[in-house]
Design a protein around this motif. Structure first.
Motif, short mmCIF file in Angstrom:
data_model
loop_
_atom_site.label_atom_id
_atom_site.label_comp_id
_atom_site.label_asym_id
_atom_site.label_seq_id
_atom_site.Cartn_x
_atom_site.Cartn_y
_atom_site.Cartn_z
N SER A 1 -13.96 30.70 -47.55
CA SER A 1 -14.21 29.81 -48.50
C SER A 1 -14.39 28.73 -49.18
O SER A 1 -14.96 27.51 -49.17
CB SER A 1 -15.22 30.76 -49.49
OG SER A 1 -14.69 31.02 -50.27
N ILE A 2 -13.12 28.33 -49.61
CA ILE A 2 -12.59 27.18 -50.27
C ILE A 2 -12.38 26.07 -49.34
O ILE A 2 -13.35 25.11 -49.20
CB ILE A 2 -11.29 28.03 -51.02
CG1 ILE A 2 -12.16 28.38 -52.42
CG2 ILE A 2 -10.74 26.46 -51.58
CD1 ILE A 2 -10.85 29.21 -52.83
N PHE A 3 -12.28 26.11 -48.43
CA PHE A 3 -11.09 25.19 -47.14
C PHE A 3 -12.51 24.85 -45.81
O PHE A 3 -12.76 23.78 -46.04
CB PHE A 3 -9.99 25.14 -46.34
CG PHE A 3 -8.88 25.82 -46.39
CD1 PHE A 3 -7.73 25.19 -47.63
CD2 PHE A 3 -8.85 26.71 -47.60
CE1 PHE A 3 -6.61 24.32 -48.03
CE2 PHE A 3 -7.13 27.02 -48.22
CZ PHE A 3 -6.34 25.80 -48.42
N LYS A 4 -13.81 25.63 -46.01
CA LYS A 4 -14.72 25.07 -45.45
C LYS A 4 -16.07 24.53 -46.13
O LYS A 4 -16.62 24.01 -45.35
CB LYS A 4 -14.98 26.86 -44.76
CG LYS A 4 -15.57 26.91 -43.79
CD LYS A 4 -15.57 28.76 -43.21
CE LYS A 4 -14.30 28.94 -41.83
NZ LYS A 4 -15.37 30.37 -41.50
N ASN A 5 -15.66 25.07 -47.64
CA ASN A 5 -16.92 23.61 -47.91
C ASN A 5 -15.67 22.76 -48.63
O ASN A 5 -15.01 22.90 -49.69
CB ASN A 5 -16.89 25.04 -49.60
CG ASN A 5 -18.26 24.28 -50.42
OD1 ASN A 5 -17.95 23.14 -50.45
ND2 ASN A 5 -18.83 24.93 -50.34
N ARG A 6 -15.89 21.44 -48.04
CA ARG A 6 -15.14 20.52 -48.95
C ARG A 6 -15.33 19.83 -50.43
O ARG A 6 -14.68 19.34 -51.00
CB ARG A 6 -15.73 19.13 -47.61
CG ARG A 6 -15.23 19.75 -46.47
CD ARG A 6 -15.85 17.92 -45.80
NE ARG A 6 -15.46 18.34 -44.31
CZ ARG A 6 -14.90 17.15 -43.83
NH1 ARG A 6 -15.66 16.05 -43.66
NH2 ARG A 6 -14.85 17.30 -42.42
N MET A 7 -16.97 20.48 -50.73
CA MET A 7 -16.88 19.76 -52.42
C MET A 7 -16.25 20.91 -52.58
O MET A 7 -15.46 20.98 -54.47
CB MET A 7 -18.44 20.40 -52.25
CG MET A 7 -19.39 18.95 -52.08
SD MET A 7 -19.26 17.62 -52.32
CE MET A 7 -18.93 17.15 -54.03
N LYS A 8 -16.19 22.29 -52.39
CA LYS A 8 -15.13 23.16 -54.08
C LYS A 8 -13.84 22.85 -53.62
O LYS A 8 -13.22 22.53 -54.17
CB LYS A 8 -15.86 24.15 -53.30
CG LYS A 8 -14.68 26.08 -53.60
CD LYS A 8 -15.41 27.77 -52.84
CE LYS A 8 -16.52 27.30 -53.02
NZ LYS A 8 -17.26 28.35 -52.95
N LEU A 9 -13.90 22.62 -52.18
CA LEU A 9 -12.03 21.78 -52.23
C LEU A 9 -11.52 20.79 -52.86
O LEU A 9 -10.54 21.03 -53.71
CB LEU A 9 -12.07 21.70 -50.46
CG LEU A 9 -10.12 21.62 -50.51
CD1 LEU A 9 -9.11 23.06 -50.63
CD2 LEU A 9 -10.23 21.49 -48.80
N ILE A 10 -12.51 20.00 -53.00
CA ILE A 10 -11.99 18.81 -53.83
C ILE A 10 -12.12 18.73 -55.23
O ILE A 10 -11.20 18.46 -55.57
CB ILE A 10 -13.32 17.01 -53.75
CG1 ILE A 10 -12.96 17.30 -51.73
CG2 ILE A 10 -13.33 15.97 -54.13
CD1 ILE A 10 -14.16 15.57 -51.73
#
Length: 735
Positions: free
Chosen positions: A12-21
């Motif tokens: 879920s983290i890596f698929k959601n760029r905003m969350k990853l950034i």
């Protein structure tokens, strides 16, 4: 299903760029707090030469010991060479105007009387040098605090310079004082020699006066004896005169009535016999009179000689006393001239020395006056002794003439007696020789009258001589006592003058042994040096604050992660509460470790921060980060936004009680008690140990205390997830 739930969280983290950034950015939050702030203020005190400071010099200078003194100008010259601040030298009006306009952070004003006050150290009311410092804390508070420290250093520098100036003056005065003490010692030596001579003269005078007193007593006794003998002679002369008068009357009767002469022959013979006895008594007394007058004459000669010698000695004594008084005054003037230079000598000692010198001058003056009077009295006594000797010489000659007359009288009386006997035997022969006898008898009567008159004059002179000799004896006794006191006084004066000479010589030697140079002046101006030794070295401002800002950055980073990443919402269906906890905790721990590693790398590599052990520094930073995540996870997981608020409150308390900036003892008592309950107190202490002090035992001690917090908060979080799992998933499945 633990692996699947964790994979779901990561996916879920890596698929959601905003969350990853956002998570990646949060990893750099600690270094943004710690790194950028510490970099900006890494060594602010190393750039103080860029801080503008106005300097206003109003000093008008002064004069000290004949030399120009410009302390304000010297201070300005030193500041121009100093690189401590960006000193701008302006006039007073421009300086205060630009200070208010925030062109300068502070202003240093040197007042008009700055140098003048520096010359008042030895005055009765010395004035301090007033260096005026004006700051503008409203413009920048820290700069005003830095300025206070700088002004203290400037004040120390000015004080050192002024003290060096006075030290140089003091040592120059000591050199002059040594010369003055040498002169005073020489004068005191001359005084000592003079008092020795006076002492010897006074001792000689005392001996002579003692001899004179004894002779005057003998003289008085002789005069009294001569006076008594003269009275006896007078009594005999009066008896002789009376008897001769009676005989002369009888002779007149014999002339008028020769017929009655025979009947009076017996009476005449008796009178002649009495006259003969008186003449013999007179003749017997005359040798005693002559002997007494001879003794008087000899004693008078001795007295006259002694008085003349004493007069000569008293003149020498008077001259010595005058020289003593002059020497004492010279010593007093010399010592008084150097007293102002004796700055280390207490006032009571100065007053004692002045009083002793004044007593010396007064005492020597009294001695000079008394010895002058003594000389005059000795001269008068010598003259009186000469007159007395001349009178006694005349008396001796008269006594010898009296002896010759008495001898003649005795012989005549004997012849008269023989004639009277013949008259008794032959009246006719008596009548025949009456005329011749009458003539001789008249001469005898006339001689006896002259003898009575002379003896009366002699007795009057002897009475006067007796009175004078008694006065002479009394005066010589007083002179003897006075001369003894004088001898004792001059002996004490001699001892005192010798001691004064020795002490002055010692003082001159001590003063002459003091040598000074620039090193001496510098030592007096700054006698104390401070050896700055450190138990541990902190090279700069940034290193000192690093433990505080690392802890702050790690805590804020953990808090901000709770905003972009859910601490309690699972990305799938957990198998149980423990796995639900682990799926969240592994990600949180990973972010916490990454935060610690990034912060450590930037501080050590980029900012080149020195630490005592790089591995232990990285390890302790990771421990602190994981402890903060465990605490924030507990409050945010259980309470959500209210939990974040509690965490913010907790952060505020930690910022004030951790001792990261000011010492713990300087904060309120209540905050000091809270200090021991909060984790950042131990993270700051542990980081200081591994960064600066190298006390790794203390670091592990703080690490052990930090490890207690996760035990409590992780246990609480697991319990929460366990109950949440049952409520959310088990009960829902049952329905």
């Amino acid at each position: 299903m633990k692996q699947n739930l964790l994979k779901a969280e990561l996916s879920s983290i890596f698929k959601n760029r905003m969350k990853l950034i956002s998570i990646l950015a949060i990893i750099f939050i600690p270094i943004l707090y710690a790194g950028i702030y510490l970099w900006a203020f890494w060594d602010p005190y190393g750039h103080l030469e860029k801080l503008p400071v106005a300097v206003v010099n109003e000093d008008s200078g002064a004069e000290m010991n004949g030399e120009k003194l410009e302390v304000g100008k010297d201070l300005v010259d030193n500041l121009k060479e100093s690189k401590e601040f960006d000193f701008q030298f302006v006039d007073r009006k421009a300086g205060y105007r630009d200070l208010e306009n925030q062109k300068y952070y502070m202003l240093i004003e040197i007042p008009k009387d700055f140098s003048e006050n520096a010359t008042t150290l030895l005055d009765d009311n010395p004035k301090k040098l007033d260096l005026k410092y004006v700051s503008n804390p409203g413009f920048n508070f820290i700069s005003s605090q830095i300025g206070n420290s700088a002004v203290e250093k400037i004040k120390e520098g000015v004080g050192k310079e002024v003290t060096e100036t006075y030290a140089k003056s003091v040592f120059e005065n000591i050199s002059e004082m040594a010369s003055g003490l040498e002169d005073a010692s020489t004068g005191a030596k001359d005084l000592s020699d003079g008092t020795d001579k006076v002492n010897k003269g006074s001792q000689e005078v005392y001996k002579n006066l003692k001899t004179l007193a004894g002779k005057s007593i003998e003289f008085t006794d002789g005069v009294n004896a001569a006076n008594s003998g003269a009275k006896e002679v007078l009594t005999g002369a009066e008896s002789l005169s009376s008897g001769l008068g009676q005989l002369q009357d009888g002779q007149k009767d014999l002339s008028s009535a020769a017929s009655q002469l025979k009947e009076g022959d017996s009476s005449i013979l008796a009178g002649i016999t009495s006259a003969k006895d008186g003449a013999e008594k007179l003749e017997g007394s005359i040798p005693a009179l002559i002997n007494g007058t001879d003794k008087l004459q000899a004693g008078s000669a001795t007295l006259t000689s002694g008085l003349q010698e004493w007069s000569s000695n008293s003149k020498a004594l008077a001259d010595g006393a005058s020289q003593l008084n002059a020497g004492a005054k010279q010593v007093q003037d010399t010592v008084n001239s150097i007293l102002p230079m004796l700055e280390g000598l207490p006032d009571d000692k100065k007053q004692e020395l002045e009083a002793a010198l004044q007593s010396l001058v007064d005492g020597s003056g009294n001695i000079a006056a008394n010895t002058q009077a003594l000389q005059q009295g000795a001269d008068q006594l010598a003259q009186g002794g000469q007159s007395l000797s001349a009178g006694l010489t005349d008396l001796s000659a008269g006594s010898k003439q009296l002896q010759a007359g008495a001898q003649q009288l005795a012989d005549g009386s004997a012849e008269l007696e023989a004639g009277s006997k013949k008259q008794v035997a032959g009246q006719e022969q008596f009548i025949a020789g009456m005329s011749k006898y009458e003539t001789e008898f008249a001469k005898a009567a006339s001689g006896s009258n002259e003898l009575v008159t002379g003896m009366n004059s002699l007795l009057s002179g002897m009475n006067q001589l007796s009175t004078g000799s008694a006065a002479l004896s009394d005066g010589t006794s007083k002179l003897e006592a006075g001369s003894k006191d004088l001898a004792d006084g001059t002996s004490s004066l001699s001892d005192g003058s010798k001691e004064l000479s020795e002490k002055l010589a010692d003082g001159a030697n001590d003063a002459s042994s003091i040598h000074s140079d620039d090193k001496t002046y510098d030592m007096m101006a700054a006698p104390i040096t401070v050896s700055d030794e450190k138990v541990s070295e902190v090279p700069n401002y940034g290193t000192g604050l690093a433990p505080y800002f690392i802890s702050l950055g790690l805590f804020v980073g953990a808090l901000m992660l709770s905003i972009v990443f859910s601490f309690n919402e699972p990305e799938g269906v957990p198998k149980n509460g423990l796995r639900w906890f682990l799926s969240k905790s592994v990600i949180l721990a990973g972010v916490g470790i990454l935060q610690a590693l990034v912060a450590s790398f930037v501080l050590i590599v980029v900012l080149d921060m020195e630490v005592q052990s790089i591995p232990l520094f990285i390890l302790f930073t990771i421990i602190a980060s994981l402890v903060f995540f465990s605490i924030i996870q507990f409050f945010v997981t259980i309470l959500g936004n209210p939990g974040r608020f509690i965490v913010v409150i907790l952060l505020i308390f930690q910022l004030t009680t951790s001792g990261g900036t000011f010492p713990l003892e300087l904060i309120p008592d209540f905050m000091q008690h809270v200090h021991a309950l909060l984790p950042m107190s131990y993270s700051v202490a542990g980081l200081r140990s591994v960064i600066s002090t190298g006390d790794f035992t203390f670091m592990w001690h703080n690490a052990g205390i930090l490890a207690l917090y996760p035990i409590f908060f992780i246990t609480g979080t697991i319990i929460y997830f366990t109950f949440a799992y049952r409520r959310q998933f088990t009960e829902a499945a049952a329905e």
